[in-house]
Design a protein around this motif. Structure first.
Motif, PDB file in Angstrom:
ATOM      1  N   GLY A 273      43.608   9.771 -20.702  1.00  0.00           N
ATOM      2  CA  GLY A 273      42.343  10.487 -20.631  1.00  0.00           C
ATOM      3  C   GLY A 273      42.567  11.949 -20.307  1.00  0.00           C
ATOM      4  O   GLY A 273      43.591  12.323 -19.735  1.00  0.00           O
TER       5      GLY A 273
ATOM      6  N   THR B 192      29.206   2.567 -21.940  1.00  0.00           N
ATOM      7  CA  THR B 192      30.144   1.453 -21.793  1.00  0.00           C
ATOM      8  C   THR B 192      29.393   0.137 -21.638  1.00  0.00           C
ATOM      9  O   THR B 192      29.746  -0.866 -22.272  1.00  0.00           O
ATOM     10  CB  THR B 192      31.091   1.667 -20.596  1.00  0.00           C
TER      11      THR B 192
ATOM     12  N   TRP C 294      38.316   7.734 -23.298  1.00  0.00           N
ATOM     13  CA  TRP C 294      38.109   6.870 -24.464  1.00  0.00           C
ATOM     14  C   TRP C 294      39.020   5.653 -24.482  1.00  0.00           C
ATOM     15  O   TRP C 294      38.658   4.609 -25.034  1.00  0.00           O
ATOM     16  CB  TRP C 294      38.249   7.677 -25.750  1.00  0.00           C
ATOM     17  N   SER C 295      40.197   5.751 -23.880  1.00  0.00           N
ATOM     18  CA  SER C 295      41.079   4.576 -23.882  1.00  0.00           C
ATOM     19  C   SER C 295      40.465   3.443 -23.065  1.00  0.00           C
ATOM     20  O   SER C 295      40.438   2.294 -23.523  1.00  0.00           O
ATOM     21  CB  SER C 295      42.469   4.934 -23.358  1.00  0.00           C
TER      22      SER C 295
ATOM     23  N   GLN D 198      36.514  14.827 -19.628  1.00  0.00           N
ATOM     24  CA  GLN D 198      36.117  14.170 -20.872  1.00  0.00           C
ATOM     25  C   GLN D 198      36.009  12.668 -20.658  1.00  0.00           C
ATOM     26  O   GLN D 198      36.645  12.111 -19.772  1.00  0.00           O
ATOM     27  CB  GLN D 198      37.130  14.449 -21.981  1.00  0.00           C
ATOM     28  N   VAL D 199      35.219  12.037 -21.497  1.00  0.00           N
ATOM     29  CA  VAL D 199      35.093  10.584 -21.446  1.00  0.00           C
ATOM     30  C   VAL D 199      36.473   9.969 -21.657  1.00  0.00           C
ATOM     31  O   VAL D 199      37.188  10.345 -22.585  1.00  0.00           O
ATOM     32  CB  VAL D 199      34.110  10.091 -22.536  1.00  0.00           C
TER      33      VAL D 199
ATOM     34  N   PHE E 104      37.285   3.052 -22.318  1.00  0.00           N
ATOM     35  CA  PHE E 104      36.084   2.635 -23.038  1.00  0.00           C
ATOM     36  C   PHE E 104      36.460   1.646 -24.142  1.00  0.00           C
ATOM     37  O   PHE E 104      35.877   0.573 -24.274  1.00  0.00           O
ATOM     38  CB  PHE E 104      35.379   3.863 -23.628  1.00  0.00           C
ATOM     39  N   THR E 105      37.466   1.994 -24.930  1.00  0.00           N
ATOM     40  CA  THR E 105      37.892   1.150 -26.042  1.00  0.00           C
ATOM     41  C   THR E 105      38.443  -0.183 -25.544  1.00  0.00           C
ATOM     42  O   THR E 105      38.129  -1.242 -26.102  1.00  0.00           O
ATOM     43  CB  THR E 105      38.941   1.892 -26.892  1.00  0.00           C
TER      44      THR E 105
ATOM     45  N   GLU F 138      28.699  13.735 -19.279  1.00  0.00           N
ATOM     46  CA  GLU F 138      29.757  12.838 -19.738  1.00  0.00           C
ATOM     47  C   GLU F 138      29.814  11.580 -18.879  1.00  0.00           C
ATOM     48  O   GLU F 138      29.974  10.467 -19.381  1.00  0.00           O
ATOM     49  CB  GLU F 138      31.116  13.540 -19.727  1.00  0.00           C
TER      50      GLU F 138
ATOM     51  N   TYR G 172      29.073   7.937 -20.293  1.00  0.00           N
ATOM     52  CA  TYR G 172      30.135   6.940 -20.189  1.00  0.00           C
ATOM     53  C   TYR G 172      29.643   5.709 -19.431  1.00  0.00           C
ATOM     54  O   TYR G 172      29.885   4.572 -19.837  1.00  0.00           O
ATOM     55  CB  TYR G 172      31.332   7.575 -19.482  1.00  0.00           C
TER      56      TYR G 172
END
Length: 137
Positions: free
Chosen positions: A33, A111, A40-41, A37-38, A43-44, A103, A107
């Motif tokens: 990350g 999520t 993303w890992s 910032q969000v 989140f995914t 953000e 998030y």
């Protein structure tokens, strides 16, 4: 009320959880990350894990006659270790503390919506693929 859990069940949960956590860690190292910032890992990971649990639960409760240790190993252990509410919570807090309020809130809510949607989608896909989709007349 005391619940007795067979030692073999605890062993398979532990093994699955360890493997899931290792995979989550490896993805986090591979896709780190960025500040403000969000993440993303994470989140995914959480969305993919929820999609997988939706598929798994349909398959082991309505399609397969699953081994009694499959659900503890994959569902509780592996997917429990792979997905992470604690990291998600810490990342929301970090975003808020860094001043990235939009953000953080995106998030936080995104999520939850995406993860719940992924479970429903996973269940739907599994039912469709297994030919057990509910039919309306």
């Amino acid at each position: 009320m005391t619940v007795s859990i067979a030692p073999v069940v605890l062993v398979v949960i532990s093994l699955g959880g360890g493997l899931g956590a290792l995979l989550r860690y490896a993805i986090g190292v591979w896709w780190p990350g960025q500040p403000h910032q969000v993440p993303w890992s994470t989140f995914t990971i959480n969305v993919v894990g929820c999609f997988a649990i939706g598929i798994l639960m349909v398959l082991i409760t309505g399609v397969w006659v699953a081994h009694r240790l499959l659900r503890p190993f994959l569902g509780i252990g592996f997917l429990g270790g792979f997905t992470t509410f604690s990291t998600y919570s810490v990342e929301v807090r970090r975003l808020l503390q860094s001043g990235a309020t939009v953000e953080a809130l995106g998030y936080l809510g995104g999520t939850m919506v995406a993860a719940l949607g992924a479970v429903v989608l996973g269940m739907t896909v599994a039912r469709w693929a297994a030919g057990t989709a509910r039919r309306t007349s």
